[in-house]
Design an enzyme around this catalytic site. Structure first.
Site, PDB file in Angstrom:
ATOM      1  N   HIS A 157       4.026  24.826 -20.468  1.00 35.85           N
ATOM      2  CA  HIS A 157       4.851  23.808 -19.824  1.00 35.85           C
ATOM      3  C   HIS A 157       5.190  24.217 -18.389  1.00 35.85           C
ATOM      4  O   HIS A 157       5.259  25.405 -18.061  1.00 35.85           O
ATOM      5  CB  HIS A 157       6.151  23.605 -20.606  1.00 35.85           C
ATOM      6  CG  HIS A 157       5.960  22.898 -21.917  1.00 35.85           C
ATOM      7  ND1 HIS A 157       5.298  21.704 -22.022  1.00 35.85           N
ATOM      8  CD2 HIS A 157       6.384  23.213 -23.173  1.00 35.85           C
ATOM      9  CE1 HIS A 157       5.300  21.313 -23.289  1.00 35.85           C
ATOM     10  NE2 HIS A 157       5.955  22.214 -24.007  1.00 35.85           N
ATOM     11  N   CYS A 218       1.326  21.428 -16.149  1.00 35.05           N
ATOM     12  CA  CYS A 218       1.480  20.095 -15.561  1.00 35.05           C
ATOM     13  C   CYS A 218       1.819  20.191 -14.077  1.00 35.05           C
ATOM     14  O   CYS A 218       2.316  21.199 -13.590  1.00 35.05           O
ATOM     15  CB  CYS A 218       2.562  19.311 -16.285  1.00 35.05           C
ATOM     16  SG  CYS A 218       2.138  18.889 -17.993  1.00 35.05           S
TER      17      CYS A 218
END
Length: 380
Positions: A157, A218
């Site tokens: 993440h 991301c």
């Protein structure tokens, strides 16, 4: 005495020479309510700032505690590396190939020593949502294990808890993988932003994939929704060594900065007390504030008592009045008083902030749906 004459009020009557006493004006009630409302609004703004700062920074402080828990639960990587012992990297022999772990199993660690030598994250097998939400990096099961010929790829993440630090990687920086038995050292060669449909970046056709590494996360940083973009880091294999031989030079204690040493000592204290870092910091700040403010009250209580007798509905005013210091006097004394009370206020707010990071913020993130949790698996 005529009807138009009035008996003078001795509290307001001015003496001919300008002396005499005047009645103190009573604070209007609307001023009381204004102070109360403004104080409450400022406190709520501070609490919102505490929550946001925890989501994007504070939560990272307690990661090591969760990593230790996961390490013990996995029955692997329990032995802590000796950072005072530097090994010699094997760059000639073919590296040993790690066996394939079960899905969801924790089997290694990733280090970014050129970014932060005190930073490390566990590696889990798999990249599904449940695995990535556990904490750390997930290994793409379609890619090879470290040491094997091919592309070894990890995902994480874009939060402080996981792979946010990979944004700072530059060409030439080291990426180090540790398993229960071996070290694998890679060197970053390139970073790039691609789309989520560019799955070739984790295939054996990616740059330097002959025996390379790929990190994915991301983009842009701290996004709460999937933008369809990914930040990619590629690297090439440099060498390997046995864990029992020590640590790679980039992780050695002698290479640590003052900040990294302080962070390492803080983590050690956290482990010894069996308390997350934010809890340790909260207790330290609270103890310092109690001692210093107690001494200030003993020294300046006579000057502080009149301040406490003044009426105020503002919670901020009462928080400031908790901080003792010399009151009144000339400019120099007022400046000293301001400095003393400012330091005491900072300590008190620091203790409250760390306490909220430790106990309140995780609960709020898991309870209120509109608060984005920096890492679902790390809450609590």
């Amino acid at each position: 005495m005529t009807a138009t004459q009035r008996i003078p009020d001795p509290m307001t009557q001015s003496h001919p020479n300008g002396g005499g006493r005047r009645r103190h004006a009573r604070t209007p009630r609307r001023t009381d309510f204004t102070g109360l409302i403004s104080g409450v609004c400022l406190l709520l703004a501070w609490l919102c700032g505490v929550q946001l700062s925890w989501q994007y920074y504070g939560a990272d402080l307690d990661v090591e505690t969760q990593v230790r828990t996961a390490r013990v639960a996995s029955h692997k990587l329990v032995k802590k590396e000796d950072r005072d012992r530097v090994l010699k990297l094997n760059t000639t022999d073919a590296p040993p190939v790690e066996g394939r772990p079960a899905h969801g199993e924790m089997w290694g660690y990733v280090y970014l020593p050129d970014i932060d030598r005190s930073w490390s994250r566990p590696i889990w097998e798999g990249t599904d949502e449940n695995t990535l939400n556990t904490l750390g990096a997930g290994h793409y099961e379609s890619t090879v294990m470290p040491g094997a010929v091919g592309n070894f790829a990890l995902a994480g993440h874009d939060t402080a808890n996981d792979f946010a630090k990979t944004y700072g990687i530059r060409a030439g920086d080291q990426i180090i993988i540790r398993t229960p038995e071996h070290w694998y050292v890679y060197e970053a060669t390139e970073t790039r932003v691609v789309t989520s449909s560019d799955t070739w970046v984790v295939s054996d056709n990616a740059p330097r994939a002959q025996r390379g590494i790929t990190l994915t996360t991301c983009w842009p940083m701290f996004t709460t929704v999937d933008t369809g973009q990914r930040f990619i880091t590629w690297g090439r294999f440099v060498g390997w060594a046995d864990v029992g031989d020590g640590v790679p030079e980039a992780l050695a204690a002698s290479r640590m900065t003052t900040v990294e040493r302080a962070s390492s000592r803080l983590q050690t204290t956290s482990k010894d007390l069996n308390l997350p870092v934010t809890g340790v910091l909260s207790l330290c700040a609270l103890a310092a504030w109690l001692v210093l403010d107690g001494l200030a009250w003993l020294a300046f209580r006579r000057r502080m008592i009149p301040l406490w007798r003044r009426r105020s509905w503002s919670p901020l005013t009462w928080l400031i009045r908790l901080q003792a210091g010399p009151a009144g006097g000339g400019r120099a004394l007022k400046a000293v008083s301001f400095l003393i009370r400012l330091i005491l206020l900072a300590l008190m707010l620091a203790a409250a902030t760390f306490a909220l990071w430790r106990w309140a913020c995780p609960w709020l993130a898991s309870t209120l749906p509109f608060l984005d949790t920096p890492h679902p698996g790390a809450v609590g």
